[in-house]
Write an enzyme that holds these catalytic residues in place. Structure first.
Site: not given
Ligand SMILES: [Zn+2]
Length: 1012
Positions: A455, A458, A477
């Site tokens: 996370e 990201h 992703e």
């Molecule tokens: Zn993700």
């Protein structure tokens, strides 16, 4: 987003992965919730997509000229306008040009005639488009207008837009959002003031909105009428005259109920340790659910800034992406929190929470990092805080761009479907993926670390730079998955993350070998297709091909290219091509990165490389590794940076040599004689290698003398590859068993767990087919080869991650096969734990194994149910739940199924996990299948069609079928679903998997009878 793997299933990692190999459901990313907008056939007034070309006309609500022109052309050429991604198309085209299939190199006369005809046809169509603007083609010829044009909005008036994607003529610039969630009435009121920029003159504004009641709306100060087209979750305003270019303000006031599923603005509840029920409200917007909380331009390409205000009762706190700037007391006793204006970002990253949470904080560089949880669990947040701090430091340095916000919150939500969600500045998690308590094992910590690392990555990949559309979800992703392993390898070397990443790559190969797989960068248009992108291909294959690319460049070139990309596109949107271009700019390598990588992103599947050696001449051939033999004609070609080592130098990375295999076949000339060759060094490349008989024989021979001639990853890869080749029919099962003969000398976790995994897959298939004699022989085979290792495992606390991973896999297997030594030890530990009133700790990585043995007695099961109900440690709860599902008493299984779907005793978020774990065992799996069939409508109300949860449920229940009867039953059920899911890709995957299981049984039952 990080998915919570409740058990995935394409062949069998899912059947057993959690069961045997990990304490927790795997960290693999899972898809999340989102609206399924089931397109109700009754609501759809106009024609299906495929016929839209024929009926679209030009009426009073003309499209903006440019859009219209583009769309008409696209449609006439048979393209979906949904795919505006022109660079992807050009990538496909350029790829095709570079690799003409062999049969086309000398076109026959007939081919040429056909080609000319096609060219004439296309040219005529283009001329028609150019010279007859406004003409729409119908069977009757060219008409200026036609009857069925636009869908009918809720009010009965025609809706001015006919596409799922929004028009590009109007962009949002800034949203001011005021929300008042009422946690008593479970409703919320909102008002949104959006500054929009009109880029091209237009007579309409179209945006998203779902499940809300609009009270009033005004545009530039004047009241306007809102039209709504529910099936596509769109609203629109029509204007009599063109809006000129410029900025305007759109105000909308509305009310809505909290979402009853896990997406949008939803309410959640939990019972605290005093027995009181507590409620909270939280958001989950990715991919398509921001529109459920406020009207917005809900596509990742429409970035804008957000200013959020939340009204709440004083007993709650509120959180959002940005730091709070002030709190005002309102006259009605409520308070209003106002948050700083956000950075430029996509709607799916907006988040807010209203809850009673406790937190701990610390400063990391210029950022205040905090971890929030319900007050009962406030002691379990410290590991996450430390970990997030270390990883934030790592990323700030690695990316050479500081995390841009002044705060970063990590919040454990009691009822949450995904594993976690990377909302900018306000990352939400499941409790099991963030909290670490006394009962957490190193494997639990590894999971928490992985999810936090994912996370946080990201915040750069996804938040700072975002894919333009969901077709390139892998940019988010795949990269976050890749970075989670890279960062942990550096920051937490003790977590032995390499072994985990290797296993993830093996599972991604298994899934991508199916015909139902899809390209990494895939055309998507419907909401279900967007949901389906959250799968193994986007996450794990995406990460795998990045690892392969990094191995082809230097580490520093790769990092610098990534930095170049992040800097160039900060606060903007990108496509795959942009990443390749940035990497090319810094790379000094003599090859074109985009050309190589397009072969991996625009076609599905991966290559099988066959190696034939004759002295120093090595012939290399590539073909598509297709498990489904129906696909015999396949001209896919990959540009493979093929790596290899030989017997004279094979373990150190400096031994690695590279050969670029671009064509179907090529010859590699070795500088001198070698005893053996091993290709795909450390299995860093996304392909499988097959040797000729002699090639396999010399490798077997060398390994049987000394296992250390190859790195552990290579040994694991040999095992993985030979099982895959046997599934493909390239080698006999006898050859598989030959390779396995060396396993008695093996000591490393990666090869041993891979071998166990592969054998367990076969064991479970045989078990579910009731091949009793083979089941018992397979059991003996496993004990014969692994028995000594199983018996030598300690049952004490252990620190080494690698040892823990290995022992939990071995003992899980031993006890599940009723190994006497294992079950006796497990019972002993359980009894001691009970006698100490649950205070004597069971080593937490063994807890699941111990509990599963205990759950087989009436008393044991009841005790565990109590433990499940009252524990405040979520990892302990999850292991207990898995043990409860392992019972052989079908009445108990039915009870668990019902409870987990209703959300009583067991939270509904666990339903996919419950299905998965029940299906691993013989007694319950057919009940679970029946339960899913019976309750399908209820299930898809909670978990959207196409979502990862649904994918998991389908694969868990069907992936172990291997008979004609079950195939027929599955086909009948899926085809009966119609709009409720029959079109999902996972349905094809399920059917394909059953057929492959049948085929495998047909081909190998005799061999097993003879050799096992
Ligand atoms: Zn993700």
């Amino acid at each position: 987003m990080e998915s919570f793997d409740s058990g995935r299933a394409p062949m069998p990692r899912n059947m057993i992965e959690n069961n045997m190999f990990e304490e927790e459901p795997d960290v693999v990313d899972l898809a999340k919730e989102s609206p399924s907008y089931p397109i109700d056939s009754d609501d759809v007034v106009y024609e299906p997509r495929s016929s839209r070309l024929l009926v679209r006309g030009l009426g009073e609500n003309d499209l903006d000229e440019d859009e219209e022109e583009y769309e008409s052309s696209a449609r006439l050429l048979g393209m979906s306008f949904m795919n505006r991604n022109s660079s992807q198309r050009s990538a496909v085209l350029s790829y095709t040009r570079q690799h003409p299939s062999e049969c086309c190199s000398m076109p026959s006369a007939r081919t040429m005639v056909v080609g000319v005809l096609i060219l004439v046809l296309v040219a005529s169509m283009i001329m028609v488009i150019c010279f007859l603007p406004g003409c729409t083609f119908t069977r009757g010829g060219c008409k200026k207008t036609i009857d069925t044009v636009y869908p009918v909005s809720t009010s009965g008036e025609l809706f001015p837009w006919t596409e799922l994607r929004l028009p590009v003529s109007v962009h949002p610039v800034h949203y001011s959002i005021s929300l008042h969630p009422n946690l008593t009435s479970m409703t919320f009121q909102g008002s949104v003031s959006t500054i929009v920029k009109v880029l091209q003159a237009t007579k309409k504004i179209v945006l998203h909105s779902s499940d809300m009641k609009i009270i009033s709306a005004s545009f530039d100060g004047k009241e306007v009428k809102i039209l709504e087209y529910k099936p596509w979750q769109q609203i629109a305003i029509k204007f009599p005259d063109d809006l000129k270019k410029g900025q305007y303000v759109l105000n909308i006031n509305y009310t809505a109920n909290f979402s009853s599923s896990y997406d949008g603005f939803y309410n959640s509840s939990y019972v605290d340790t005093t027995g009181a029920k507590r409620v909270l409200a939280a958001t989950q917007f990715e991919p398509l659910a921001a529109r459920k909380a406020f009207p917005c331009f809900d596509e990742p390409g429409f970035k804008s800034t957000f200013l959020i205000k939340i009204t709440r009762e004083p007993k709650y706190i509120s959180l959002s992406n940005m730091p709070k700037v002030k709190t005002s007391n309102l006259s009605n006793g409520l308070q209003e929190d106002e948050f700083e204006k956000s950075v430029n970002m996509s709607t799916y990253l907006v988040a807010f929470i209203v809850a009673e949470f406790s937190s701990v904080s610390k400063n990391v560089s210029k950022t205040m990092v905090s971890v929030y949880a319900v007050p009962d669990k406030k002691d379990q947040v410290h590991y996450a805080l430390e970990t997030a701090g270390k990883l934030l430091d790592f990323y700030n340095t690695f990316f050479e761009i500081d995390y841009p916000l002044s705060k970063l919150d990590l919040v454990a939500i009691p009822d949450f479907l995904a594993g976690a969600m990377e909302n900018w500045g306000l990352i939400t998690f499941r409790e099991t993926t963030l909290l670490v308590g006394n009962h957490s094992s190193p494997i639990d910590k590894q999971l928490v670390t992985c999810v936090i690392a994912h996370e946080l990555a990201h915040q750069w990949f996804g938040n700072l730079v975002t894919m333009r559309w969901w077709n390139d979800l892998w940019l988010n992703e795949g990269f976050a998955t890749y970075m989670q392993y890279t960062s942990i390898e550096t920051v937490f070397p003790e977590l032995d993350i390499d072994t985990e990443f290797l296993s993830v790559r093996f599972r991604a190969l298994a899934k991508d070998a199916l015909n139902s797989s899809h390209p990494v960068s895939n055309i998507v248009s419907t909401p279900e297709q967007v949901e389906e992108m959250f799968d193994s291909v986007s996450y794990e294959k995406g990460a795998s091909i990045l690892l392969m690319l990094k191995g082809t460049l230097t580490d520093e070139e790769f990092r610098k290219g990534v930095i170049e990309y992040l800097q160039k596109y900060t606060f903007r949107n990108t496509e795959s091509e942009d990443l390749w271009n940035s990497l090319s700019q810094v790379s000094k390598q003599p090859f074109n990165i985009a050309q190589i990588m397009n072969t991996w992103t625009v076609q599905k599947g991966f290559p099988l490389v066959s190696v034939k050696r004759n002295g120093t001449q090595v012939t290399l051939t590539q073909e598509h590794f297709h498990l489904n033999s129906e696909n015999t004609k396949d001209s896919s070609l990959w540009h493979i940076p093929l790596t290899y080592v030989n017997n004279s130098c094979s373990t150190h990375s400096s031994c690695k040599q590279v050969f670029h295999l671009k064509d179907k076949t090529a010859t590699l000339k070795l500088p001198g004689q070698v005893k053996w060759l091993k290709f795909n060094y450390r299995s860093d490349g996304f392909y499988i290698v097959h040797y000729d008989d002699e090639g396999w024989r010399v490798l077997n021979e060398a390994l049987s003398v000394d296992v250390n001639i190859l790195p552990r990853e290579d040994r694991a890869a040999l095992i993985n590859n030979i099982f895959a080749l046997s599934r493909l029919g390239k080698v006999s099962f006898r050859q598989v068993l030959n390779l396995m003969e060396y396993i008695g000398n093996e000591t490393e976790t990666a090869p041993l767990t891979e071998a166990l995994f592969q054998l367990a897959q076969i064991y479970r298939l045989l078990d579910k087919r009731s091949e009793l004699s083979l089941v018992s022989r397979m059991k003996s085979y496993i004990f014969h080869h692994f028995g000594n290792l199983m018996d030598s495992q300690s049952w004490e606390q252990e620190i080494s991650m690698s040892k823990i991973t290995l022992r939990s896999a071995l003992l899980e297997m031993a006890c599940s096969l009723d190994g006497h030594n294992c079950t006796t030890q497990a019972k002993l530990l359980f009894d001691q734990w009970l006698a100490s009133n649950k205070t004597k700790q069971i080593p937490s990585d063994l807890m699941r194994t111990v509990f599963k043995v205990a759950a087989q007695t009436e008393d044991g099961w009841t005790t565990l149910l109590d433990t499940y109900k009252y524990s405040i440690y979520d990892t302990e709860k999850l292991k207990t739940l898995e043990a409860l599902t392992s019972t052989r008493d079908v009445k108990k299984i039915i009870l668990i199924l019902q409870n987990s779907l209703d959300g009583s005793v067991i939270q509904t978020q666990e339903f996919p996990f419950v299905i998965n774990t029940i299906c691993r065992n013989l007694p319950g799996y057919l009940y679970a299948w029946d339960f899913v069939k019976e309750n399908w409508d209820k299930i898809i109300k909670k978990f959207p069609v196409g979502s990862y949860a649904i994918q998991s449920i389908i694969m868990s229940t069907t992936s172990q079928f291997s008979t004609k009867t079950h195939l027929k039953e599955a086909q009948n059920f899926f085809s009966s679903l119609g709009d409720r899911g029959s079109q999902m890709r996972i349905v094809q995957e399920a059917i394909e998997t059953i057929k492959l299981n049948m085929q495998w049984m047909e081909n190998n039952l005799n061999t097993l009878q003879n050799w096992l």
